[in-house]
Design a protein around this motif. Structure first.
Motif, mmCIF file in Angstrom:
data_model
loop_
_atom_site.group_PDB
_atom_site.id
_atom_site.type_symbol
_atom_site.label_atom_id
_atom_site.label_comp_id
_atom_site.label_asym_id
_atom_site.label_seq_id
_atom_site.Cartn_x
_atom_site.Cartn_y
_atom_site.Cartn_z
ATOM 1 N N ARG A 1 1.201 -0.998 -0.086
ATOM 2 C CA ARG A 1 -0.069 -0.099 -0.300
ATOM 3 C C ARG A 1 0.907 0.834 -0.123
ATOM 4 N N ALA B 1 0.673 5.213 1.562
ATOM 5 C CA ALA B 1 -0.491 5.443 2.766
ATOM 6 C C ALA B 1 -0.394 6.798 3.041
ATOM 7 N N PRO B 2 -0.582 7.901 2.484
ATOM 8 C CA PRO B 2 0.313 9.233 2.659
ATOM 9 C C PRO B 2 -1.441 10.185 3.579
ATOM 10 N N SER B 3 0.249 10.661 3.983
ATOM 11 C CA SER B 3 -1.812 11.292 5.201
ATOM 12 C C SER B 3 -1.712 12.645 4.032
ATOM 13 N N GLU C 1 -4.260 8.007 4.555
ATOM 14 C CA GLU C 1 -4.268 8.548 6.381
ATOM 15 C C GLU C 1 -4.637 9.707 6.831
ATOM 16 N N TYR D 1 -2.676 7.874 14.071
ATOM 17 C CA TYR D 1 -1.541 6.702 12.871
ATOM 18 C C TYR D 1 -1.319 5.617 13.545
ATOM 19 N N ASN E 1 -2.801 2.568 11.864
ATOM 20 C CA ASN E 1 -1.863 1.924 10.599
ATOM 21 C C ASN E 1 -1.914 0.555 10.316
ATOM 22 N N ARG F 1 7.996 1.737 2.471
ATOM 23 C CA ARG F 1 7.541 3.377 3.138
ATOM 24 C C ARG F 1 9.014 4.231 3.551
ATOM 25 N N TRP G 1 10.371 6.407 8.900
ATOM 26 C CA TRP G 1 9.162 5.697 10.123
ATOM 27 C C TRP G 1 9.382 4.455 10.237
HETATM 28 N N1 GLU Z 1 0.427 8.072 6.658
HETATM 29 C C1 GLU Z 1 1.696 8.477 6.262
HETATM 30 C C2 GLU Z 1 2.232 8.971 5.950
HETATM 31 O O1 GLU Z 1 2.096 10.210 5.997
HETATM 32 C C3 GLU Z 1 2.312 6.287 5.852
HETATM 33 C C4 GLU Z 1 3.361 6.368 6.887
HETATM 34 C C5 GLU Z 1 3.519 4.279 6.465
HETATM 35 O O2 GLU Z 1 3.691 4.525 5.435
HETATM 36 O O3 GLU Z 1 3.119 3.612 7.066
HETATM 37 O O4 GLU Z 1 3.694 8.514 5.131
#
Ligand code: GLU
Length: 495
Positions: A5, A7-9, A41, A200, A204, A218, A222
């Motif tokens: 996946r 998963a951007p915010s 996200e 998150y 997540n 990612r 992270w």
């Molecule tokens: N939502 C996170 C972001 O903005 C993604 C982190 C992840 O991939 O677990 O980059």
């Protein structure tokens, strides 16, 4: 089946790093006939920007790496926006509470402040962790009755994850290998915020499990979350996905990693496509607007952190899918290099000759200039190695279609005896009355001249209007005798 996946915010535009994360996920999914999922996200509603979501969709589309499933595409685990999945997180949270892996915390800002001060006095840092939790205002330190009363009275609370201290765990990162960590250093992160929404960390991990994500690729930033996530997976009794933390993209001119904050020191765009700031309406151009081909952009990004194991640099998306391997991703940060990005685009110019043709065709039509396709192709073939971007072609070819109306002044100013110059050009004009008016014939004529360099500069000025352009004899041959002589006569008049 591999399921990955992106998963951007949606808190702003995705930049180079984000697109590269999406790309590597896409490549892995395609390589193994898996699924590439887009999950939004948006747990941080304070920083939420609604147009960031459509920006993400448009960017992925322009790059040619569209999801198989997810936000905007649908799929078996919809909705794919975390803000719409609150009821799901609540269920899982209840499980953690029941199993005592999570607890309610009622500490007010004031309570925390006091505790922080106390810690300062003792010379220790305040973190809400196993060392301090038993001296704070939470469900671990109160009776069941008191807890029930507090919950009933609707006093705001958060729910924290209860880290088991003293565990030494080993995690495998597919890029970095085995990483050891001790749970003593983890704090009891908030899983549910006081406004009732999941953070998150909870959303997540729960979503990666529910959505059957097999590999998490990612950004390196992270990596510290991974330790907590592993503990959360363990508390649920789930096996975690495979992790791969991608190297940072560094800015050669500025300091540290590329980000929106150091955009001014990055001498090239940070975003794939144009981003419009919502409060100021300021438009920030992306690679698309600057004339990059999406496949060149993707090719450049793919090599920003990955290599095929040899010196090859040019890959179509299909080839990237074929050659991609997590094992060949760099551990250390990679420098973004603007010159290299331009170089990549240039490599795709030849493949996109027809785009150059269409661009020139439009320019000429707008100016009502007639031409033959054959002539246009010849012009393109003669000049193509001078352009990095399609739009640059006009600057290198206009003189094949338009007579100069003025001449670069500096060179002419330096000429003292204008009369004798005119006489010389006239003599040259006579000599140019040849058939065929070909490159080789022209070469003989110019080679026989006494002041060859100077004469060629003058003729170039007459033909182009400036001291620039491709090989002069090639230009003359392309224009033909009639047009060349016409331009030279016009030049004589002007001096
Ligand atoms: N939502 C996170 C972001 O903005 C993604 C982190 C992840 O991939 O677990 O980059």
């Amino acid at each position: 089946m591999i399921r990955v996946r992106f998963a951007p915010s949606p808190t702003g535009p995705i930049h180079l790093g984000g697109i590269r994360t999406a790309l590597y996920n896409y490549l892995l999914a395609k390589k193994y006939n898996g699924k590439f999922i887009l999950r939004i996200e948006d747990t941080d509603q304070d920083r939420y920007l609604s147009h960031a979501e459509s920006y993400i969709l448009k960017s992925l589309k322009w790059c040619g790496i569209e999801p198989d499933e997810g936000f905007g595409y649908g799929g078996p685990y919809a909705p794919y926006q975390q803000s719409k999945r609150g009821h799901i997180y609540r269920l899982y949270l209840d499980f953690l509470l029941k199993k005592k892996y999570a607890y309610y915390a009622f500490d007010t800002d004031k309570d925390i402040k006091i505790k922080r001060k106390e810690c300062e006095k003792l010379g220790v840092n305040f973190t809400y962790d196993h060392k301090i939790r038993m001296s704070l205002n939470n469900s671990l330190t109160m009776t069941k009755e008191k807890l029930t009363k507090k919950l009933k009275s609707k006093i705001p609370y958060v729910i924290r994850f209860k880290v088991t201290p003293g565990l030494s765990l080993k995690v495998h990162d597919m890029i970095r290998g085995c990483i050891e960590f001790n749970t003593n250093y983890l704090d009891d992160k908030i899983l549910l915020k006081s406004n009732g929404t999941a953070t998150y960390h909870l959303a997540n991990t729960v979503d990666d499990h529910i959505m059957k994500i097999t590999h998490v690729l990612r950004g390196e930033e992270w990596i510290s979350s991974m330790f907590l996530h592993i503990l959360i997976y363990q508390s649920f009794g789930w096996s975690p996905p495979n992790f791969a933390h991608l190297p940072l993209i560094l800015n050669r001119n500025g300091k540290g990693k590329i980000s929106k904050r150091n955009i001014s020191s990055l001498d090239s765009p940070l975003f794939p496509i144009q981003w419009i700031e919502s409060n100021t309406n300021i438009k920030i151009n992306g690679y698309k607007e600057l004339g990059y081909f999406p496949d060149a952009f993707i090719n450049m990004l793919a090599l920003l952190g990955w290599n095929p194991g040899n010196n090859r640099e040019i890959f179509s998306l299909k080839e990237l899918i074929n050659f991609f391997s997590i094992k060949k991703i760099n551990k250390s940060g990679v420098f973004f290099d603007k010159k290299k990005a331009i170089w990549f685009n240039k490599q795709y110019i030849i493949k996109n000759k027809n785009k150059i043709f269409l661009f020139l065709e439009k320019k000429l039509k707008n100016r009502s200039i007639s031409y033959s396709n054959d002539f246009l192709w010849k012009v393109i073939n003669l000049t193509i190695d001078r352009v990095n971007f399609v739009h640059e072609i006009w600057n290198h070819t206009y003189y094949f279609f338009i007579e100069p109306n003025y001449y670069e002044k500096d060179f002419l100013y330096e000429i003292k005896d204008k009369n004798s110059i005119v006489e010389n050009i006239k003599i040259l004009l006579d000599k140019l009355n040849i058939d065929p008016f070909s490159f080789s014939q022209l070469k003989c004529i110019f080679q026989g001249l006494k002041e060859k360099k100077f004469s060629m500069q003058l003729i170039r000025l007459a033909i182009v209007g400036k001291l620039k352009g491709i090989n002069l004899l090639k230009i003359l041959e392309m224009l033909g005798k009639r047009h060349s002589i016409k331009r030279i006569k016009k030049f004589i008049k002007s001096i």
